[in-house]
Design a protein around this motif. Structure first.
Motif, mmCIF file in Angstrom:
data_model
loop_
_atom_site.group_PDB
_atom_site.id
_atom_site.type_symbol
_atom_site.label_atom_id
_atom_site.label_comp_id
_atom_site.label_asym_id
_atom_site.label_seq_id
_atom_site.Cartn_x
_atom_site.Cartn_y
_atom_site.Cartn_z
ATOM 1 N N ARG A 192 30.743 53.579 -11.752
ATOM 2 C CA ARG A 192 29.717 53.635 -10.705
ATOM 3 C C ARG A 192 29.143 52.242 -10.489
ATOM 4 N N HIS A 193 29.475 51.643 -9.365
ATOM 5 C CA HIS A 193 29.085 50.259 -9.081
ATOM 6 C C HIS A 193 27.574 50.073 -9.115
ATOM 7 N N GLU A 194 26.825 51.079 -8.656
ATOM 8 C CA GLU A 194 25.375 50.913 -8.530
ATOM 9 C C GLU A 194 24.661 50.816 -9.881
ATOM 10 N N ILE A 195 25.312 51.235 -10.966
ATOM 11 C CA ILE A 195 24.670 51.112 -12.280
ATOM 12 C C ILE A 195 25.440 50.173 -13.212
ATOM 13 N N GLN A 196 26.395 49.456 -12.654
ATOM 14 C CA GLN A 196 27.270 48.588 -13.443
ATOM 15 C C GLN A 196 26.504 47.505 -14.203
ATOM 16 N N MET A 213 35.942 49.267 -31.097
ATOM 17 C CA MET A 213 36.094 48.132 -30.194
ATOM 18 C C MET A 213 35.507 46.856 -30.787
ATOM 19 N N ASP A 214 36.342 45.846 -30.895
ATOM 20 C CA ASP A 214 35.902 44.521 -31.294
ATOM 21 C C ASP A 214 35.085 43.919 -30.147
ATOM 22 N N LEU A 215 34.023 43.186 -30.475
ATOM 23 C CA LEU A 215 33.136 42.647 -29.447
ATOM 24 C C LEU A 215 33.878 41.760 -28.449
ATOM 25 N N GLU A 216 34.769 40.891 -28.942
ATOM 26 C CA GLU A 216 35.483 39.993 -28.044
ATOM 27 C C GLU A 216 36.340 40.759 -27.041
ATOM 28 N N GLU A 217 37.052 41.785 -27.519
ATOM 29 C CA GLU A 217 37.893 42.580 -26.614
ATOM 30 C C GLU A 217 37.037 43.373 -25.638
ATOM 31 N N GLY A 218 35.921 43.917 -26.131
ATOM 32 C CA GLY A 218 35.023 44.655 -25.252
ATOM 33 C C GLY A 218 34.435 43.779 -24.172
ATOM 34 N N LEU A 219 34.073 42.537 -24.545
ATOM 35 C CA LEU A 219 33.546 41.603 -23.550
ATOM 36 C C LEU A 219 34.608 41.248 -22.513
ATOM 37 N N GLU A 220 35.850 41.084 -22.961
ATOM 38 C CA GLU A 220 36.926 40.774 -22.023
ATOM 39 C C GLU A 220 37.099 41.886 -20.999
ATOM 40 N N GLN A 221 37.077 43.142 -21.468
ATOM 41 C CA GLN A 221 37.200 44.269 -20.529
ATOM 42 C C GLN A 221 36.018 44.309 -19.567
ATOM 43 N N THR A 222 34.843 43.974 -20.080
ATOM 44 C CA THR A 222 33.639 43.989 -19.240
ATOM 45 C C THR A 222 33.692 42.903 -18.190
ATOM 46 N N VAL A 223 34.065 41.687 -18.591
ATOM 47 C CA VAL A 223 34.170 40.571 -17.646
ATOM 48 C C VAL A 223 35.207 40.877 -16.576
ATOM 49 N N LYS A 224 36.343 41.428 -16.985
ATOM 50 C CA LYS A 224 37.402 41.746 -16.024
ATOM 51 C C LYS A 224 36.918 42.755 -14.964
ATOM 52 N N ALA A 225 35.994 43.619 -15.358
ATOM 53 C CA ALA A 225 35.480 44.600 -14.401
ATOM 54 C C ALA A 225 34.696 43.937 -13.274
ATOM 55 N N PHE A 226 34.196 42.714 -13.518
ATOM 56 C CA PHE A 226 33.423 42.023 -12.490
ATOM 57 C C PHE A 226 34.254 40.991 -11.719
ATOM 58 N N LEU A 227 35.501 40.804 -12.124
ATOM 59 C CA LEU A 227 36.345 39.818 -11.425
ATOM 60 C C LEU A 227 37.009 40.443 -10.193
ATOM 61 N N LEU A 229 21.545 61.336 -30.153
ATOM 62 C CA LEU A 229 22.081 60.106 -30.722
ATOM 63 C C LEU A 229 21.251 58.937 -30.209
ATOM 64 N N ARG A 230 20.705 58.163 -31.144
ATOM 65 C CA ARG A 230 19.946 56.971 -30.759
ATOM 66 C C ARG A 230 20.892 55.781 -30.693
ATOM 67 N N LEU A 231 21.040 55.245 -29.500
ATOM 68 C CA LEU A 231 22.015 54.188 -29.239
ATOM 69 C C LEU A 231 21.341 52.822 -29.106
ATOM 70 N N PRO A 232 22.072 51.750 -29.446
ATOM 71 C CA PRO A 232 21.574 50.395 -29.214
ATOM 72 C C PRO A 232 21.926 49.961 -27.783
ATOM 73 N N ASN A 233 22.239 48.702 -27.581
ATOM 74 C CA ASN A 233 22.629 48.179 -26.270
ATOM 75 C C ASN A 233 24.072 48.581 -25.974
ATOM 76 N N VAL A 234 24.248 49.454 -24.989
ATOM 77 C CA VAL A 234 25.582 49.923 -24.601
ATOM 78 C C VAL A 234 26.127 49.002 -23.508
ATOM 79 N N TYR A 235 27.409 48.670 -23.601
ATOM 80 C CA TYR A 235 28.025 47.801 -22.598
ATOM 81 C C TYR A 235 29.447 48.258 -22.323
ATOM 82 N N GLY A 236 30.024 47.718 -21.250
ATOM 83 C CA GLY A 236 31.407 48.007 -20.908
ATOM 84 C C GLY A 236 31.562 48.402 -19.453
ATOM 85 N N PRO A 237 32.806 48.474 -18.979
ATOM 86 C CA PRO A 237 33.075 48.825 -17.579
ATOM 87 C C PRO A 237 32.497 50.183 -17.221
ATOM 88 N N CYS A 238 32.051 50.295 -15.990
ATOM 89 C CA CYS A 238 31.454 51.541 -15.507
ATOM 90 C C CYS A 238 32.022 51.853 -14.129
#
Length: 199
Positions: free
Chosen positions: A62-66, A185-199, A51-60
């Motif tokens: 493993r902190h070292e690759i977050q 996943m809607d981009l806005e909701e995905g970004l919210e989950q991602t930001v929360k992972a760094f708070l 599978l050829r993927l674009p830019n993948v994002y979201g909570p992870c």
């Protein structure tokens, strides 16, 4: 695999019809891996698909690759430093895919009946947004969640290569027809989950 294997191409909507043009050794290694897998699929009966993927994002977990992905790196910088730096490619269009949609794509690909001769599928959200547009959404999300203002810094002095200046979105129509998969996943909701992972 990665959408980077198409390299710099005049097509802005990437599909299985686009030619391969790996721009780096990293991309070339991925292309060679696809051919290895196809060979084993064709000659040794191995049940494989890429599978050829674009830019993948979201909570992870493993902190070292977050912060490896572009959006995750921007979200972490906005949370930790209250600022984002944008470069001359800020008007370039990109395709971003949330990690849970990626996992579902792999699971559904693993359950689908093989299409003979198929080396890879293009998988993405199909929804393009500029780098600046993503940065604005991250800024708004961080401000909404923390009350802190995030500043933009523009730096056009950094010289960017052709790969950094490209526009693209992924055309996943064939993969969707083959598996029934669709990004949820809607981009806005995905970004919210991602930001929360760094708070």
């Amino acid at each position: 695999s990665s959408a980077n294997l198409f390299g710099v191409t005049p097509e802005r909507r990437l599909s299985e019809d686009c030619a391969d043009n790996p721009p780096s050794l990293w991309s070339l290694h991925k292309l060679v891996s696809e051919y290895y897998l196809k060979w084993y699929s064709d000659h040794d009966g191995q049940d494989v698909v890429s599978l050829r993927l674009p830019n993948v994002y979201g909570p992870c977990p493993r902190h070292e690759i977050q912060t490896r992905g572009a959006i995750n790196k921007m979200a972490a910088h906005a949370v930790q430093n209250g600022a984002l730096t944008l470069y001359s490619n800020r008007h370039c269009m990109r395709d971003y895919l949330f990690i849970e949609d990626v996992v579902r794509a792999f699971l559904m690909a693993g359950l689908a009946e093989r299409e003979p001769g198929r080396r890879y599928w293009v998988v993405g959200s199909g929804r393009g947004i500029t780098i600046e547009g993503v940065a604005q959404k991250i800024r708004d999300c961080v401000t909404a969640l923390t009350g802190k203002k995030v500043e933009f810094h523009l730096d056009d002095s950094v010289l960017l290569g052709p790969m950094q200046m490209r526009h693209f979105t992924a055309d996943s129509s064939r993969f969707q027809k083959w598996t029934g998969w669709k990004p949820r996943m809607d981009l806005e909701e995905g970004l919210e989950q991602t930001v929360k992972a760094f708070l």
